[in-house]
Design a protein around this motif. Structure first.
Motif, mmCIF file in Angstrom:
data_model
loop_
_atom_site.group_PDB
_atom_site.id
_atom_site.type_symbol
_atom_site.label_atom_id
_atom_site.label_comp_id
_atom_site.label_asym_id
_atom_site.label_seq_id
_atom_site.Cartn_x
_atom_site.Cartn_y
_atom_site.Cartn_z
ATOM 1 N N MET A 73 40.870 44.849 45.527
ATOM 2 C CA MET A 73 39.986 43.884 44.851
ATOM 3 C C MET A 73 40.800 42.789 44.167
ATOM 4 N N LEU A 74 41.916 43.168 43.556
ATOM 5 C CA LEU A 74 42.744 42.173 42.866
ATOM 6 C C LEU A 74 43.386 41.175 43.833
ATOM 7 N N ARG A 75 43.485 41.537 45.076
ATOM 8 C CA ARG A 75 44.089 40.649 46.090
ATOM 9 C C ARG A 75 43.048 40.013 46.986
ATOM 10 N N LYS A 76 41.789 40.301 46.721
ATOM 11 C CA LYS A 76 40.702 39.917 47.622
ATOM 12 C C LYS A 76 40.461 38.419 47.669
ATOM 13 N N GLU A 77 40.492 37.773 46.534
ATOM 14 C CA GLU A 77 40.104 36.369 46.440
ATOM 15 C C GLU A 77 41.318 35.485 46.186
ATOM 16 N N PRO A 78 41.292 34.257 46.693
ATOM 17 C CA PRO A 78 42.411 33.347 46.421
ATOM 18 C C PRO A 78 42.544 33.023 44.927
ATOM 19 N N ARG A 79 41.416 32.780 44.269
ATOM 20 C CA ARG A 79 41.456 32.499 42.824
ATOM 21 C C ARG A 79 41.590 33.817 42.079
ATOM 22 N N VAL A 81 40.957 34.664 39.001
ATOM 23 C CA VAL A 81 39.822 35.045 38.169
ATOM 24 C C VAL A 81 38.712 35.674 39.005
ATOM 25 N N ASP A 82 38.541 35.214 40.239
ATOM 26 C CA ASP A 82 37.527 35.795 41.126
ATOM 27 C C ASP A 82 37.917 37.211 41.552
ATOM 28 N N SER A 83 39.207 37.435 41.737
ATOM 29 C CA SER A 83 39.677 38.780 42.088
ATOM 30 C C SER A 83 39.520 39.750 40.929
ATOM 31 N N ILE A 84 39.745 39.271 39.724
ATOM 32 C CA ILE A 84 39.549 40.116 38.541
ATOM 33 C C ILE A 84 38.071 40.495 38.436
ATOM 34 N N GLN A 85 37.202 39.531 38.683
ATOM 35 C CA GLN A 85 35.774 39.836 38.669
ATOM 36 C C GLN A 85 35.423 40.811 39.790
ATOM 37 N N ALA A 86 36.020 40.652 40.972
ATOM 38 C CA ALA A 86 35.757 41.574 42.083
ATOM 39 C C ALA A 86 36.142 43.004 41.691
ATOM 40 N N MET A 87 37.265 43.157 40.999
ATOM 41 C CA MET A 87 37.673 44.486 40.554
ATOM 42 C C MET A 87 36.637 45.056 39.577
ATOM 43 N N MET A 88 36.194 44.243 38.637
ATOM 44 C CA MET A 88 35.214 44.709 37.662
ATOM 45 C C MET A 88 33.860 44.987 38.326
ATOM 46 N N ASP A 89 33.496 44.177 39.320
ATOM 47 C CA ASP A 89 32.265 44.439 40.084
ATOM 48 C C ASP A 89 32.337 45.813 40.747
ATOM 49 N N ARG A 90 33.482 46.133 41.313
ATOM 50 C CA ARG A 90 33.668 47.433 41.961
ATOM 51 C C ARG A 90 33.510 48.569 40.955
ATOM 52 N N VAL A 91 34.034 48.375 39.768
ATOM 53 C CA VAL A 91 33.901 49.407 38.730
ATOM 54 C C VAL A 91 32.417 49.677 38.471
ATOM 55 N N VAL A 92 31.638 48.634 38.311
ATOM 56 C CA VAL A 92 30.206 48.803 38.048
ATOM 57 C C VAL A 92 29.528 49.459 39.246
ATOM 58 N N GLU A 93 29.869 49.029 40.447
ATOM 59 C CA GLU A 93 29.237 49.569 41.655
ATOM 60 C C GLU A 93 29.510 51.059 41.837
ATOM 61 N N THR A 94 30.650 51.527 41.393
ATOM 62 C CA THR A 94 31.018 52.936 41.588
ATOM 63 C C THR A 94 30.909 53.765 40.307
ATOM 64 N N ALA A 95 30.398 53.157 39.244
ATOM 65 C CA ALA A 95 30.409 53.808 37.926
ATOM 66 C C ALA A 95 29.548 55.064 37.850
ATOM 67 N N GLU A 96 28.550 55.179 38.714
ATOM 68 C CA GLU A 96 27.700 56.370 38.644
ATOM 69 C C GLU A 96 28.432 57.628 39.136
ATOM 70 N N GLN A 97 29.516 57.440 39.856
ATOM 71 C CA GLN A 97 30.331 58.580 40.306
ATOM 72 C C GLN A 97 31.331 58.916 39.204
ATOM 73 N N ALA A 98 31.431 60.183 38.901
ATOM 74 C CA ALA A 98 32.377 60.604 37.859
ATOM 75 C C ALA A 98 33.791 60.171 38.240
ATOM 76 N N CYS A 99 34.547 59.711 37.267
ATOM 77 C CA CYS A 99 35.929 59.281 37.482
ATOM 78 C C CYS A 99 36.863 60.424 37.096
ATOM 79 N N LEU A 100 37.556 60.960 38.066
ATOM 80 C CA LEU A 100 38.469 62.068 37.801
ATOM 81 C C LEU A 100 39.614 61.635 36.899
ATOM 82 N N GLY A 101 40.057 60.411 37.016
ATOM 83 C CA GLY A 101 41.140 59.935 36.152
ATOM 84 C C GLY A 101 40.741 59.940 34.688
#
Length: 188
Positions: A73-79, A81-101
């Motif tokens: 996600m951090l490498r996904k977008e040329p900009r 700031v957009d990649s940082i948002q993509a990473m955070m979007d992924r966190v929200v999208e997967t947040a319902e699954q328990a995080c083992l870490g």
């Protein structure tokens, strides 16, 4: 002579990750593991060692896979700031699954050296990449120049933990998106 049953070790480890994600180390019994992994108790011990060794393997694999997914996600977008948002979007999208870490850190903190090493290895990789993208975003004027990339990365990862814990406590998707927006706004 009895024939040993072959099984896919990777699939068995993935099944163990699922059980540990949901129940933690202390909440997981060996019976729960052998049922989920679809292997016999002796196969578990022969292949993975004891429950603790299996747990450490599960945390290590999970941490590596999660870190790699964040790096994508951090490498996904040329900009940056957009990649940082993509990473955070992924966190929200997967947040319902328990995080083992996160659950492992909550359960053990820094009390077990082998886990601490796993956490620190994943953290170094992810924090380094995030700081680089934050530095790029600062240079482009897309995030604040009044905070260091270290401070912003620390805040974002505290927000990631908060989002995942909020999801586990029943927060709605709308609430999780709001937490994400606030975290991103804080670094603008």
């Amino acid at each position: 002579m009895a024939r040993t049953k072959e099984f896919d070790k990777e699939m068995a480890l993935d099944a163990a990750i699922g059980v540990f994600r949901e129940h933690g180390f202390d909440g997981t019994s060996t019976d729960m593991l052998v049922r989920a992994m679809k292997i016999g108790r002796q196969s578990l011990y022969d292949t993975f060692g004891d429950k603790w060794k299996l747990y450490c393997l599960a945390v290590e694999r999970y941490s590596t896979e999660e870190t790699n997914a964040h790096l994508v996600m951090l490498r996904k977008e040329p900009r940056a700031v957009d990649s940082i948002q993509a990473m955070m979007d992924r966190v929200v999208e997967t947040a319902e699954q328990a995080c083992l870490g996160i659950s492992s850190i909550c359960e053990f903190g820094q009390s077990r050296a082998e886990l601490t090493h796993i956490y620190q290895t994943a953290d170094r990789r992810l924090t380094h990449a995030t700081r680089e993208r934050l530095d790029e975003a600062q240079a482009a004027g897309d995030v604040t120049g009044t905070l260091s990339s270290d401070e912003m990365a620390d805040f974002l990862f505290a927000s990631v933990a908060g989002i995942r814990i909020a999801a586990r406590s029943g927060a709605s998707r709308k609430q999780l998106k709001s937490l994400e927006r606030l975290a991103l706004r804080a670094i603008e």
